[in-house]
Enzyme design. Structure first.
Site, PDB file in Angstrom:
ATOM      1  N   ASN A  80     -10.443  -2.606  -6.683  1.00  0.00           N
ATOM      2  CA  ASN A  80      -9.612  -1.619  -7.399  1.00  0.00           C
ATOM      3  C   ASN A  80     -10.193  -1.197  -8.750  1.00  0.00           C
ATOM      4  O   ASN A  80      -9.782  -0.188  -9.317  1.00  0.00           O
ATOM      5  CB  ASN A  80      -8.183  -2.144  -7.611  1.00  0.00           C
ATOM      6  N   ASP A  98       0.833  -1.215   0.000  1.00  0.00           N
ATOM      7  CA  ASP A  98       0.000   0.000   0.000  1.00  0.00           C
ATOM      8  C   ASP A  98       0.863   1.258   0.000  1.00  0.00           C
ATOM      9  O   ASP A  98       1.996   1.245   0.475  1.00  0.00           O
ATOM     10  CB  ASP A  98      -0.899  -0.035   1.249  1.00  0.00           C
TER      11      ASP A  98
END
Ligand code: FPP
Length: 240
Positions: A65, A17
């Site tokens: 996503n 991340d």
């Protein structure tokens, strides 16, 4: 006997991340962070494989996503192509076998081709297994497992083993469950990653953004893991 684990983790899973924030801080477009993230993938794979980790699972693209701007999704779909074009020879040299979890069939054809090619070219490798979670979501994976089990109308009662055997991570058995789960960039959540498999994983959060993650950061996380007690809900008995 020492109170500490001592044994190296067999399976490490990473939520990579912070690419976007890494880029924003440098006044670069978000995709520059993803591009730099590939170098961190290379470093991490190399270190993990060199120190004898058996499975490294990387969360590369989640089922959520797709909701990002289409330009970014398009770029993310090109990352596996860039990565495998550059690194398959190196992976073979390091004896690393590539596998995937998630619904690969829904990725663009060129991405699928590149991933399938890497899987095929490395299938005889006997060292570390490098598992890319691509279009993966744990709830989705569990749902599919339950649907398949239901469609089989099994005569035997369903057990935890039945469920585990129908999850896409079954390809990682006997190391299906991560021993150590790392998330970069300071967020303290699992974001729909390996929810079943991480039931007893040791969790490790690091403030650094993924593009800055180094082999030494990985070693530090492993060291931290080796000094934790794993009790699996019971009392300490020693061992892993
Ligand atoms: C999270 O950062 C990262 C991603 C969504 C993509 C991660 C993928 C890679 C680093 C490369 C994958 C490699 C292969 C070979 C498939 P973010 O964009 O959510 O960062 P932010 O939270 O700072 O916005």
């Amino acid at each position: 006997m020492s109170k500490h684990t001592k044994k190296m983790p067999d399976h490490i899973a990473i939520i990579m991340d912070g690419n976007g924030r890494w880029a924003n801080k440098r006044f670069l477009p978000r995709v520059a962070g993803h591009k730099e993230g590939l170098n961190a993938v290379e470093r991490t794979v190399q270190t993990a494989s060199a120190i004898g980790i058996k499975v490294l699972t990387l969360y590369a693209f989640s089922t959520e996503n797709w909701s990002r701007p289409s330009d970014e999704v398009h770029f993310l779909m090109k990352l596996p192509i860039d990565f495998f074009n550059r690194f398959v020879p190196q992976l073979i040299e390091q004896n690393v076998r590539v596998v995937t979890i998630g619904t690969i069939e829904d990725l663009p054809q060129a991405t699928q081709n590149s991933v399938n090619r890497a899987v095929e070219l490395t299938k005889e490798c006997t060292g570390m297994t490098l598992c890319f979670a691509l279009n993966y979501g744990a709830q989705d994976d569990l749902l599919r497992a339950f649907q398949t089990i239901q469609s089989k109308e099994l005569s035997e009662p369903i057990t935890k083993e039945t469920i585990a055997a129908h999850l896409s991570t079954h390809v990682l058995a006997p190391f299906q469950a991560p021993d150590l789960l790392i998330r970069t960039s300071g967020e303290i959540r699992l974001s729909n990653f390996l929810l079943w498999e991480s039931a007893y994983s040791e969790l490790y959060f690091i403030e650094k953004a993924w593009p800055d993650f180094t082999g030494d950061d990985l070693k530090q996380a492993i060291n931290h893991y080796m000094h934790r007690e794993r009790r699996y809900g019971g009392l300490f008995k020693g061992g892993k």
